[in-house]
Design a protein around this motif. Structure first.
Motif: not given
Length: 352
Positions: A282, A285-286, A308-309, A311-313, A315-316, A319, A343
């Protein structure tokens, strides 16, 4: 023909030293001409006028005015030192040594800035060259330097430097180095095991020199923008470049944090690592997404899809850190720090 003209123009704007040399040559020639036409005793020493012109054309408009004033003050102080020594000592090795020593002491005065060496030059000129005509030489020397500086400032005012292209190139180099460093970190996290300290060291990039060059280039551009008539035509470009510089400056801090965290805490030499096999994919990926966002920082807007990609990375990864904390009795503070750094980096890019 158009292609050749465009290529020549591109080379010209990327090398501000060329325009500086041309302006300096023109200002020096004009100053010489004025010195020759000046009444005596000024016309006896016309070669001193170009000195003032050179001082005033070797920097930005704001700095040229400041440095001209500093150089003139240093020249006057040097002349006073030389005349003072001349009153008590005949020209000799002792008088030269005393003049140079006193002038060097004066040259360190902070009011002179980088122009302090003019005090030493002036003192030697006045002591040795101006010994035959003491009063006339001092007046002509200082007066012609003032005239030459005024001509140089005038030339700079007509064609003020605004090095947007060189500073833009410096920012592009910084962007590329940072993006490459982030990709290299991601590469290190994609294996089954974390890299060894030696492998991490191989993945580190020299960011500091490129960052220093970019900061210096932006500082020059900001200084050049003061009282610059050309800024009206390039205001939007200059404002965009300032935002890019701020974003990349923050990115450099973020990348430095990421390197420090991963190299120190995600290594084969540690029993407890920051991420571990569960979080490394993860995180990689981020990092990949953040690297692509960095690589896309240019004169235009940053691609919102890429942001946006990111942010998704991120956020994943966040989590996954939370789930891992709940399932494994570990704090994962370093993993949380990686999330916060990413971030922060994404927020800085979004502000461009």
């Amino acid at each position: 023909m158009r292609r050749a003209v465009a290529a020549a123009e591109g080379r010209w704007v990327r090398h501000p030293r060329w325009s500086l040399a041309l302006k300096g040559a023109i200002a020096a020639a004009l100053a010489w001409y004025v010195g020759v036409l000046a009444p005596a005793p000024f016309s006896d020493y016309p070669y001193y006028a170009p000195l003032g012109a050179v001082v005033a054309t070797t920097s930005t408009l704001a700095r040229s005015v400041r440095e001209s004033v500093q150089a003139i003050l240093a020249i006057l102080v040097g002349a006073v030192v030389a005349r003072g020594v001349d009153l008590v000592l005949a020209p000799s090795a002792l008088s030269v040594a005393l003049v140079v020593g006193l002038a060097l002491l004066c040259s360190g005065w902070h009011r002179f800035g980088q122009m302090g060496t003019w005090a030493v030059t002036s003192a030697l000129f006045v002591l040795i060259i101006g010994n035959a005509a003491k009063v006339e030489f001092v007046g002509a020397y200082a007066g012609l330097v003032v005239v030459g500086a005024a001509i140089g400032v005038g030339v700079n005012l007509l064609v003020p430097p605004l090095p947007l292209t060189p500073s833009g190139d410096a920012l592009a180099r910084l962007r590329d180095v940072l993006a490459d460093q982030v990709d290299s970190l991601a590469d290190g996290l994609e294996g089954d095991l974390p890299p060894s300290p030696e492998q991490w060291q191989e993945r580190r990039r020299e960011v500091s020199p490129t960052l220093a060059q970019a900061r210096e280039a932006i500082a020059r551009t900001r200084e050049a923008a003061r009282a610059n008539v050309r800024l009206r035509r390039h205001r939007d470009r200059a404002a965009t470049q300032v935002r890019r510089a701020a974003a990349l400056d923050t990115a450099a801090e973020v990348v430095d944090d990421l390197v420090r965290l991963l190299v120190e805490w995600e290594s084969t030499e540690r029993d407890v690592v920051a991420l571990g096999p569960r979080l490394r994919p993860s995180a990689a990926t981020a990092l990949r997404a953040y690297g692509r966002a960095l690589a896309g920082v240019g004169p235009g807007l940053v691609d919102q899809g890429v942001l946006a990609e990111v942010d998704r990375g991120v956020d994943a990864l966040r989590r996954e850190v939370l789930r891992t904390r709940q399932e494994v009795d570990e704090d994962y503070f370093v993993a949380g720090a990686v999330v916060l750094a990413l971030r922060r980096g994404a927020a800085a890019l979004a502000a461009t």
